[in-house]
Design a protein around this motif. Structure first.
Motif, PDB file in Angstrom:
ATOM      1  N   UNK A  50       0.828  -1.199   0.000  1.00 54.47           N
ATOM      2  CA  UNK A  50       0.000   0.000   0.000  1.00 54.47           C
ATOM      3  C   UNK A  50       0.873   1.265   0.000  1.00 54.47           C
ATOM      4  N   UNK A  67       1.025   4.254  -2.852  1.00 52.28           N
ATOM      5  CA  UNK A  67       0.861   5.674  -2.535  1.00 52.28           C
ATOM      6  C   UNK A  67       2.076   6.473  -2.997  1.00 52.28           C
ATOM      7  N   UNK A  96      -4.211  14.181  -2.565  1.00 47.52           N
ATOM      8  CA  UNK A  96      -3.710  12.820  -2.331  1.00 47.52           C
ATOM      9  C   UNK A  96      -3.369  12.622  -0.866  1.00 47.52           C
ATOM     10  N   UNK A 112      -4.570  14.305   1.622  1.00 46.72           N
ATOM     11  CA  UNK A 112      -5.846  14.351   2.352  1.00 46.72           C
ATOM     12  C   UNK A 112      -6.496  12.960   2.343  1.00 46.72           C
ATOM     13  N   UNK A 113      -6.558  12.380   1.152  1.00 45.35           N
ATOM     14  CA  UNK A 113      -7.184  11.062   1.000  1.00 45.35           C
ATOM     15  C   UNK A 113      -6.454   9.991   1.792  1.00 45.35           C
ATOM     16  N   UNK A 114      -5.123   9.985   1.634  1.00 35.66           N
ATOM     17  CA  UNK A 114      -4.318   8.970   2.305  1.00 35.66           C
ATOM     18  C   UNK A 114      -4.523   9.014   3.809  1.00 35.66           C
ATOM     19  N   UNK A 140      -7.038  10.502   5.567  1.00 36.56           N
ATOM     20  CA  UNK A 140      -8.405  10.236   6.034  1.00 36.56           C
ATOM     21  C   UNK A 140      -8.735   8.748   5.929  1.00 36.56           C
ATOM     22  N   UNK A 141      -8.183   8.064   4.920  1.00 40.58           N
ATOM     23  CA  UNK A 141      -8.414   6.620   4.825  1.00 40.58           C
ATOM     24  C   UNK A 141      -7.700   5.873   5.948  1.00 40.58           C
ATOM     25  N   UNK A 142      -6.499   6.331   6.262  1.00 39.14           N
ATOM     26  CA  UNK A 142      -5.761   5.703   7.364  1.00 39.14           C
ATOM     27  C   UNK A 142      -6.562   5.825   8.658  1.00 39.14           C
ATOM     28  N   UNK A 177      -9.783   6.303   8.900  1.00 42.94           N
ATOM     29  CA  UNK A 177     -11.028   5.532   8.805  1.00 42.94           C
ATOM     30  C   UNK A 177     -10.765   4.048   9.039  1.00 42.94           C
ATOM     31  N   UNK A 178      -9.656   3.567   8.466  1.00 47.59           N
ATOM     32  CA  UNK A 178      -9.312   2.146   8.618  1.00 47.59           C
ATOM     33  C   UNK A 178      -8.928   1.815  10.058  1.00 47.59           C
ATOM     34  N   UNK A 235       3.801  11.218   9.001  1.00 43.03           N
ATOM     35  CA  UNK A 235       3.618  10.096   8.076  1.00 43.03           C
ATOM     36  C   UNK A 235       3.408  10.630   6.646  1.00 43.03           C
TER      37      UNK A 235
END
Lengths: 363, 375
Positions: free
Chosen positions: B18, B22, B261, B263-265, B267-269, B271-272, B297
């Motif tokens: 992953x 990224x 990118x 932001x997405x990375x 927020x997904x981290x 959320x997961x 990170x």
């Protein structure tokens, strides 16, 4: 099938705060590609050679249809002596005091110019024989750039010309201001010289034939094609960047969909357990990828519309138009589909490899 | 700080696939960004000349393209009348755009004696033209058109033998053919072939004073401008101005993808790993610690991506430029990344990645632990 699409979109809407930035990433890459493709199409349409029934006689080695060529008006006698039935003089030059305010000028024979370059009158009227001096027929692109309309004046080399009409040819000529040949000679101080003669391609003279006095016969439109080719190295380099952004968008989309699917892995496993197969999983992911890309595509079109209206590319009076035609549309759709499929394919493949029993045991 | 770095590194290595995905996505964006920086930098630098202080040029005023201008006899005489002790050479130059087969080149005509001293042409191969109907071609033109010494060029209906391959110090002559003035005067007539007059001043002369003196000369009468030589390159660079502007705007937009990118990375981290985050906080980790952990990170991911993107961009530019520079409308552009470009790029991209991570984590990190654990 539809229920899976609905489920995929529902999951995406729930994560809209993640999906929207992803659409923006896709939008930027599509926008870069769309901008580039549109300018390339503009160049091909405006400067591409069309089958011309006309030849030109100009000073050898010159790009007479743009500038630099100077031919004595008396050369017309030599052409008639060779048997040419018609020789229509023209002047091509650039007026203006700087690159930014440059205007491409064409001096035309008022009695014959409409035969050579068929045009559509957008507003006002055409120039005609018997017109007083200091009148101009202006290409619609130039009129847009300068903000002029019939009845107003356009400044050429410090002298005001009244605009009688606006025309559209659909080529680089739309950047030009056409004035009477005698006006152009006076304005440029060319006395009895012209840039070139346009002659019909009637089999008497051929492309490449040299004529006494350092003149040469060329195909009308060939100079535009050669000039257009000068942009190609830039477009090649920019294409590398645009495609790199496409790859980046596909990779980021893959990452996003995989992680979203991973968070829903138990639910997806249940779907598989109750009979939905691998294709169903792919449809679920494709619906999400398609939705993100579609929003990105819409944003890209809006962005390009704003960008190209705010920033024009003017190279010494030649405006490079951005054009959306069938080719551009099909290319951008193809790239969008590639991003969509690539974005969905990898997560679908990854998910299919996971053990169903293990997934169902997960909390 | 070291604890944070250790945790962030371990976190990135925990899911290498992953992380790789990224980093690769970000690196490709960095690559595109740096190529465009190199391109717009090349356009901005175009025509800058190192030693301009002792050369002046006279060109016609109010002419968009100087190839359409003409310096008349009066203006030339004004230059010739300058005191001998302050002037070394005065050289009229003819400039034309010329088409030879499919190539668009510049045609310069000046006295052969001035080529080395005034125009800084260096002989690469062959000999300077000494007889009638001889020409010199630049290395760029020779490479593009495949010309060699002894080849014949058909110019203005006459055959010219290539006797010299030259290298020009000034980039505007990169793709050019040079003829002696007598040749073009004979073929075109002298009236058409004097677009610029070069004035090389004696060492120690006050160039600005000479420039003002000439501009005030009534024979120039506002119809001509006197500039330093670098104005010539600037005029050519002006033709690229709009392309440079579009490139810069597109590059600015590309930078936004770094924010999205990151932001997405992040927020997904979050959320997961909502539950793990909550457990850490329940164990006593402060929200600020987690917040800095996520920022670090994102910065580490971007830094790795930047290094990777920079390496690929540098290799690409080296290979791309290995044979010849990028030719845009006949003008050679030297694409390169300066240390300044690299440092600015790094600072911008790391800052934008941090901004993206900050946007996504600012609310989530401070959420109520009990709420997260109940989800």
């Amino acid at each position: 099938m539809f229920s899976l699409i609905r489920l995929g979109l529902h999951d995406l809407v729930r994560r809209w705060q993640t999906a929207l930035p992803m659409s923006l990433v896709v939008a930027v890459s599509l926008m870069a590609y769309l901008t580039l493709q549109g300018y390339q199409a503009g160049l091909a349409t405006g400067y591409g050679q069309v089958a011309q029934p006309w030849l030109i006689v100009q000073q050898s080695n010159m790009l007479g249809e743009f500038s630099d060529s100077r031919v004595a008006a008396t050369a017309v006698n030599d052409l008639f002596a060779l048997g040419v039935s018609q020789a229509i003089p023209q002047i091509h030059a650039v007026a203006g005091s700087s690159v930014q305010d440059a205007v491409v000028l064409r001096g035309v024979d008022l009695g014959q110019y409409q035969q050579i370059e068929p045009f559509t009158l957008v507003a006002g009227r055409a120039l005609q024989e018997g017109d007083p001096p200091r009148l101009a027929l202006v290409g619609y692109r130039l009129a847009q750039a300068k903000g002029v309309a019939p009845g107003e004046t356009v400044s050429l080399r410090g002298r005001d010309f009244t605009v009688v009409g606006l025309f559209r040819v659909g080529s680089y000529a739309d950047n030009e201001a056409w004035i009477a040949l005698t006006d152009a000679q006076t304005l440029l101080g060319w006395e009895n010289e012209v840039s070139l003669f346009v002659i019909p391609d009637e089999g008497i003279l051929h492309e490449g034939v040299e004529i006494a006095g350092g003149l040469v016969v060329a195909r009308k439109g060939a100079a535009a094609e050669i000039l257009a080719r000068q942009w190609q190295p830039l477009f090649n380099l920019l294409s590398v960047c645009a495609l790199a952004l496409g790859v980046a968008a596909a990779l980021t989309l893959t990452n996003l969909l995989w992680r979203l699917a991973w968070m829903r892995r138990r639910n997806l496993a249940i779907l598989r357990a109750v009979g939905f197969g691998q294709p169903a999983l792919t449809v679920y992911l494709l619906a999400q990828a398609g939705c993100i890309t579609a929003v990105g595509l819409l944003l890209a079109f809006s962005g390009v519309a704003g960008l190209t209206s705010a920033l024009s590319i003017n190279n010494t009076g030649q405006y490079l138009p951005w054009i959306l035609n069938g080719d551009v549309l099909s290319n951008i759709l193809a790239l969008s589909l590639l991003i969509t499929f690539f974005g969905a394919a990898v997560p679908a493949w990854q998910l299919s490899r996971l053990n169903l029993a293990l997934l169902l045991r997960e909390e | 700080m070291f604890t944070l770095i250790r945790y962030a590194s371990q976190d990135l290595l925990y899911q290498p696939g992953r992380t790789l995905l990224t980093v690769t996505g970000l690196a490709v964006i960095v690559f595109a960004y740096l190529i465009l920086v190199g391109l717009s930098g090349a356009m901005a630098d175009y025509g800058r000349h190192a030693d301009v202080s002792q050369k002046l040029i006279i060109i016609q005023a109010n002419v968009a393209d100087l190839r359409h201008g003409f310096v008349d006899d009066d203006a030339l005489q004004a230059a010739l009348d300058l005191p001998e002790e302050i002037v070394q050479h005065i050289s009229p130059l003819g400039v034309r755009t010329m088409r030879v087969n499919e190539y668009v080149l510049s045609l310069f005509s000046a006295d052969v004696a001035d080529w080395e001293v005034v125009y800084e042409l260096n002989l690469v191969a062959g000999h300077w033209p000494t007889a009638a109907r001889e020409a010199a071609v630049s290395e760029g033109a020779a490479r593009a058109a495949g010309w060699q010494l002894g080849d014949t060029l058909r110019i203005f209906g006459a055959d010219f033998k290539v006797t010299a391959v030259i290298r020009a110090a000034n980039v505007i002559a990169y793709s050019s053919v040079w003829l002696d003035r007598s040749e073009t005067e004979q073929l075109l007539g002298s009236r058409r072939d004097r677009q610029i007059v070069f004035i090389q001043l004696a060492p120690g002369s006050d160039a600005e004073a000479v420039r003002r003196l000439l501009e005030a000369d009534e024979r120039l009468d506002g119809r001509y401008h006197v500039y330093f030589q670098d104005n010539l390159g600037q005029r050519y660079a002006d033709t690229l101005r709009d392309i440079r502007r579009v490139t810069r705007v597109v590059n600015g937009i590309i930078l936004l993808t770094i924010v999205f990118s990151a932001y997405n990375g992040t927020s997904l981290t979050l959320a997961e790993r909502g539950r793990e985050t909550a457990i850490l906080r329940a164990l006593g980790f402060a929200p600020a610690f987690l917040y800095y952990f996520l920022l670090l990170r994102a910065i580490m991911l971007s830094a790795i991506a930047y290094g990777l993107g920079l390496g690929v961009a540098a290799i690409f530019l080296t290979i791309y430029q290995a044979n010849a520079p990028l030719l845009l409308l006949g003008l050679p552009l030297s694409l390169q990344l300066t240390v300044n470009d690299i440092l600015w790029g790094a600072a911008l991209i790391l800052a934008l990645a941090a901004a993206g991570a900050w946007f996504s984590s600012r609310r989530l990190v401070w959420r109520n632990v009990a709420d997260i654990l109940r989800e």
